[in-house]
Design a protein around this motif. Structure first.
Motif, PDB file in Angstrom:
ATOM      1  N   ALA A  17      12.857  35.776  82.694  1.00 36.31           N
ATOM      2  CA  ALA A  17      11.725  34.632  83.292  1.00 36.31           C
ATOM      3  C   ALA A  17      12.506  33.492  83.450  1.00 36.31           C
ATOM      4  O   ALA A  17      12.888  32.860  84.556  1.00 36.31           O
ATOM      5  CB  ALA A  17      11.557  34.050  81.504  1.00 36.31           C
ATOM      6  N   TRP A  62       4.357  35.401  79.417  1.00 35.32           N
ATOM      7  CA  TRP A  62       5.216  36.537  80.577  1.00 35.32           C
ATOM      8  C   TRP A  62       4.218  37.175  80.311  1.00 35.32           C
ATOM      9  O   TRP A  62       3.185  37.193  79.636  1.00 35.32           O
ATOM     10  CB  TRP A  62       6.242  36.632  80.235  1.00 35.32           C
ATOM     11  N   PRO A  63       3.671  37.356  81.441  1.00 33.25           N
ATOM     12  CA  PRO A  63       4.351  37.390  83.040  1.00 33.25           C
ATOM     13  C   PRO A  63       3.939  36.708  83.474  1.00 33.25           C
ATOM     14  O   PRO A  63       2.961  36.345  83.520  1.00 33.25           O
ATOM     15  CB  PRO A  63       3.820  39.333  83.621  1.00 33.25           C
TER      16      PRO A  63
END
Length: 73
Positions: A17, A62-63
């Motif tokens: 990230a 996320w993702p």
């Protein structure tokens, strides 16, 4: 836009990230590690990394890639 990236120590997904944020040249964000905070652990424990816009309360789980990040911003 005050952004917070909730993450953990030694988190491979969190590292990914951070790479997406760097590639997108997100100017400023705060990193908050949830490991030692029971309330944050309960809220984000299985979701990290999570990018939160403090101004709106919106969260990006996320993702995410550069395209999803730009749409979020």
């Amino acid at each position: 836009m005050p952004l917070i990236l909730y993450q953990r120590d030694d988190c491979h997904l969190c590292d990914l990230a951070l790479e997406v944020l760097a590639t997108a040249r997100v100017p400023e964000f705060e990193s908050v590690f949830i490991d030692d905070d029971a309330a944050l652990e309960e809220r984000y424990g299985v979701r990290v990394p999570v990018l939160r816009d403090e101004a709106t309360g919106a969260e990006l789980d996320w993702p995410f890639d550069g395209e999803r990040l730009q749409a979020f911003l």
